[in-house]
Design a protein around this motif. Structure first.
Motif, PDB file in Angstrom:
ATOM      1  N   SER A  88       0.832  -1.209   0.000  1.00  0.00           N
ATOM      2  CA  SER A  88       0.000   0.000   0.000  1.00  0.00           C
ATOM      3  C   SER A  88       0.863   1.254   0.000  1.00  0.00           C
ATOM      4  N   LEU A  89       2.046   1.159   0.587  1.00  0.00           N
ATOM      5  CA  LEU A  89       2.981   2.284   0.584  1.00  0.00           C
ATOM      6  C   LEU A  89       3.409   2.605  -0.849  1.00  0.00           C
ATOM      7  N   TRP A  90       3.701   1.573  -1.615  1.00  0.00           N
ATOM      8  CA  TRP A  90       4.063   1.767  -3.019  1.00  0.00           C
ATOM      9  C   TRP A  90       2.881   2.326  -3.806  1.00  0.00           C
ATOM     10  N   ASN A  91       1.679   1.805  -3.531  1.00  0.00           N
ATOM     11  CA  ASN A  91       0.483   2.304  -4.207  1.00  0.00           C
ATOM     12  C   ASN A  91       0.284   3.799  -3.948  1.00  0.00           C
ATOM     13  N   SER A  92       0.394   4.203  -2.677  1.00  0.00           N
ATOM     14  CA  SER A  92       0.190   5.607  -2.322  1.00  0.00           C
ATOM     15  C   SER A  92       1.263   6.496  -2.945  1.00  0.00           C
ATOM     16  N   THR A  93       2.497   6.005  -2.985  1.00  0.00           N
ATOM     17  CA  THR A  93       3.581   6.795  -3.575  1.00  0.00           C
ATOM     18  C   THR A  93       3.347   7.005  -5.064  1.00  0.00           C
ATOM     19  N   VAL A  94       2.936   5.950  -5.771  1.00  0.00           N
ATOM     20  CA  VAL A  94       2.657   6.054  -7.207  1.00  0.00           C
ATOM     21  C   VAL A  94       1.496   7.008  -7.460  1.00  0.00           C
ATOM     22  N   VAL A  95       0.412   6.842  -6.689  1.00  0.00           N
ATOM     23  CA  VAL A  95      -0.771   7.690  -6.870  1.00  0.00           C
ATOM     24  C   VAL A  95      -0.447   9.148  -6.569  1.00  0.00           C
ATOM     25  N   ALA A  96       0.239   9.399  -5.449  1.00  0.00           N
ATOM     26  CA  ALA A  96       0.546  10.775  -5.046  1.00  0.00           C
ATOM     27  C   ALA A  96       1.510  11.433  -6.023  1.00  0.00           C
ATOM     28  N   PHE A  97       2.503  10.682  -6.501  1.00  0.00           N
ATOM     29  CA  PHE A  97       3.453  11.250  -7.465  1.00  0.00           C
ATOM     30  C   PHE A  97       2.752  11.585  -8.780  1.00  0.00           C
ATOM     31  N   ALA A  98       1.893  10.685  -9.243  1.00  0.00           N
ATOM     32  CA  ALA A  98       1.160  10.938 -10.494  1.00  0.00           C
ATOM     33  C   ALA A  98       0.225  12.135 -10.341  1.00  0.00           C
ATOM     34  N   ALA A  99      -0.457  12.230  -9.192  1.00  0.00           N
ATOM     35  CA  ALA A  99      -1.346  13.371  -8.950  1.00  0.00           C
ATOM     36  C   ALA A  99      -0.555  14.671  -8.891  1.00  0.00           C
ATOM     37  N   MET A 100       0.643  14.625  -8.305  1.00  0.00           N
ATOM     38  CA  MET A 100       1.500  15.814  -8.231  1.00  0.00           C
ATOM     39  C   MET A 100       1.918  16.267  -9.631  1.00  0.00           C
ATOM     40  N   VAL A 101       2.354  15.327 -10.473  1.00  0.00           N
ATOM     41  CA  VAL A 101       2.786  15.665 -11.827  1.00  0.00           C
ATOM     42  C   VAL A 101       1.630  16.240 -12.640  1.00  0.00           C
ATOM     43  N   LEU A 102       0.466  15.608 -12.555  1.00  0.00           N
ATOM     44  CA  LEU A 102      -0.690  16.108 -13.297  1.00  0.00           C
ATOM     45  C   LEU A 102      -1.104  17.491 -12.797  1.00  0.00           C
ATOM     46  N   ASN A 103      -1.019  17.704 -11.494  1.00  0.00           N
ATOM     47  CA  ASN A 103      -1.356  19.010 -10.940  1.00  0.00           C
ATOM     48  C   ASN A 103      -0.458  20.102 -11.486  1.00  0.00           C
ATOM     49  N   LEU A 104       0.835  19.820 -11.569  1.00  0.00           N
ATOM     50  CA  LEU A 104       1.763  20.830 -12.072  1.00  0.00           C
ATOM     51  C   LEU A 104       1.613  21.029 -13.576  1.00  0.00           C
ATOM     52  N   LEU A 105       1.396  19.947 -14.323  1.00  0.00           N
ATOM     53  CA  LEU A 105       1.234  20.066 -15.770  1.00  0.00           C
ATOM     54  C   LEU A 105      -0.031  20.835 -16.144  1.00  0.00           C
ATOM     55  N   LEU A 106      -1.091  20.647 -15.369  1.00  0.00           N
ATOM     56  CA  LEU A 106      -2.348  21.331 -15.654  1.00  0.00           C
ATOM     57  C   LEU A 106      -2.471  22.655 -14.910  1.00  0.00           C
ATOM     58  N   GLY A 107      -2.009  22.664 -13.651  1.00  0.00           N
ATOM     59  CA  GLY A 107      -2.229  23.827 -12.805  1.00  0.00           C
ATOM     60  C   GLY A 107      -1.315  24.993 -13.104  1.00  0.00           C
ATOM     61  N   ALA A 108      -0.036  24.723 -13.435  1.00  0.00           N
ATOM     62  CA  ALA A 108       0.901  25.818 -13.677  1.00  0.00           C
ATOM     63  C   ALA A 108       0.500  26.658 -14.901  1.00  0.00           C
ATOM     64  N   PRO A 109       0.204  26.064 -16.061  1.00  0.00           N
ATOM     65  CA  PRO A 109      -0.251  26.898 -17.194  1.00  0.00           C
ATOM     66  C   PRO A 109      -1.557  27.631 -16.903  1.00  0.00           C
ATOM     67  N   ALA A 110      -2.491  26.947 -16.206  1.00  0.00           N
ATOM     68  CA  ALA A 110      -3.757  27.603 -15.876  1.00  0.00           C
ATOM     69  C   ALA A 110      -3.528  28.785 -14.943  1.00  0.00           C
ATOM     70  N   ALA A 111      -2.666  28.619 -13.956  1.00  0.00           N
ATOM     71  CA  ALA A 111      -2.361  29.717 -13.040  1.00  0.00           C
ATOM     72  C   ALA A 111      -1.711  30.881 -13.770  1.00  0.00           C
ATOM     73  N   PHE A 112      -0.849  30.572 -14.734  1.00  0.00           N
ATOM     74  CA  PHE A 112      -0.184  31.625 -15.502  1.00  0.00           C
ATOM     75  C   PHE A 112      -1.199  32.427 -16.321  1.00  0.00           C
ATOM     76  N   LEU A 113      -2.159  31.752 -16.925  1.00  0.00           N
ATOM     77  CA  LEU A 113      -3.180  32.447 -17.710  1.00  0.00           C
ATOM     78  C   LEU A 113      -4.068  33.311 -16.818  1.00  0.00           C
ATOM     79  N   PHE A 114      -4.464  32.763 -15.672  1.00  0.00           N
ATOM     80  CA  PHE A 114      -5.297  33.536 -14.759  1.00  0.00           C
ATOM     81  C   PHE A 114      -4.546  34.760 -14.219  1.00  0.00           C
ATOM     82  N   ALA A 115      -3.241  34.637 -14.029  1.00  0.00           N
ATOM     83  CA  ALA A 115      -2.462  35.719 -13.428  1.00  0.00           C
ATOM     84  C   ALA A 115      -2.080  36.803 -14.413  1.00  0.00           C
ATOM     85  N   ARG A 116      -1.800  36.451 -15.675  1.00  0.00           N
ATOM     86  CA  ARG A 116      -1.195  37.410 -16.603  1.00  0.00           C
ATOM     87  C   ARG A 116      -2.098  37.854 -17.751  1.00  0.00           C
TER      88      ARG A 116
END
Length: 295
Positions: A88-116
């Motif tokens: 379960s530790l490996w499962n949580s690490t994989v899920v959390a890492f994937a969620a982190m990467v998707l958050n940055l890939l989607l959230g960073a460009p969206a935040a930039f558009l909203f800000a600028r």
């Protein structure tokens, strides 16, 4: 006139914060290497018999501790749920890492558009985005479960990753938009004069300047996903896809479980987050607190 800071008060409050945050980690480590017969005996010193790693050996290999091999020993104190911790530790690490990467890939460009930039529906969409976390999680469990069931993602890691990404995305956009908004407008005006597109301005100027902020936000998204329980419990399937938060909850609900075994599971569960914080602390948090982005 600038007031001088009292170093004694600073160290005092820092020590209280360290005790509050690090104390439980130290206690779980001590509890995991001390047998129950010593841990629950007020007349014995904690380390009279030295440290004991039998519970760790049971978690990773299934070998019962010697104390529970004797005749008349209470075998109910050894829970099979503890054997699921490594997987379960490996499962949580994989899920959390994937969620982190998707958050940055989607959230960073969206935040930039909203800000600028200004675009139709900007205010209402941003308001909807930042207010969405206020909806109670319990109210979302049933519709999200039914939606994922319709596409066959219940009981899969992908389903949990998508839900965790959606849950952390509003915070990612909100936090990063603040930092992108603080960047000097002259930088982007100069980029436009050099015939840079918006995407190039984002990747070549905004991202390098905001790397500490992006790293800290990614850590937040990782921690949010790693510790999430409600959706993980409802959407996870068998032990092959079960996150560590669900396994630890099942272990803690066993009123007969060994305290030493429970502390072992707790300490093993928090090791990935400790390693992640240690790895990116100097890169992200120190630069962030030092004000690497100045407006």
């Amino acid at each position: 006139m600038k007031r001088r800071h009292n170093p004694i008060l600073t160290f005092l409050f820092a020590g209280l914060i360290l005790l509050f945050t690090g104390g439980p980690v130290v206690l779980s480590l001590i509890g995991s290497v001390v047998p129950d017969r010593i841990l629950l005996n007020s007349d014995a010193g904690l380390f009279d018999e030295g440290i004991n790693f039998e519970t760790y050996r049971y978690v990773f290999t299934g070998e019962l501790p010697a104390a529970y091999l004797t005749e008349g020993a209470n075998r109910a104190m050894i829970s099979d749920a503890a054997r699921q911790v490594p997987r379960s530790l490996w499962n949580s690490t994989v899920v959390a890492f994937a969620a982190m990467v998707l958050n940055l890939l989607l959230g960073a460009p969206a935040a930039f558009l909203f800000a600028r930039y200004a675009f139709p529906g900007k205010k209402i969409s941003f308001l909807f985005l930042i207010l969405s976390p206020l909806v109670p999680t319990v109210a979302l469990v049933t519709p999200i479960y039914m939606s994922l069931q319709a596409v066959g993602l219940v009981g899969t890691q992908l389903g949990i990753i998508l839900v965790h990404t959606a849950k952390a995305l509003p915070f990612t956009v909100l936090i990063l938009s603040v930092f992108f908004r603080k960047m000097p407008a002259e930088l982007f005006e100069a980029a436009m004069l050099d015939h840079c597109s918006r995407f190039q301005a984002f990747t070549r100027i905004a991202v390098p300047l905001a790397l500490p902020s992006i790293g800290a936000t990614g850590l937040f998204a990782f921690m949010l996903s790693y510790s999430e329980y409600m959706f993980s419990m409802v959407l996870s399937g068998d032990a092959e896809t079960r996150p560590v938060s669900v396994v630890m909850a099942a272990l803690a609900r066993n009123t007969d479980v060994s305290w030493s075994l429970l502390n072992t599971g707790i300490f093993i569960a928090i090791v990935p987050t400790l390693l992640l914080v240690a790895l990116i602390w100097r890169f992200a948090v120190e630069d962030l607190l030092g004000g690497s982005v100045k407006g």
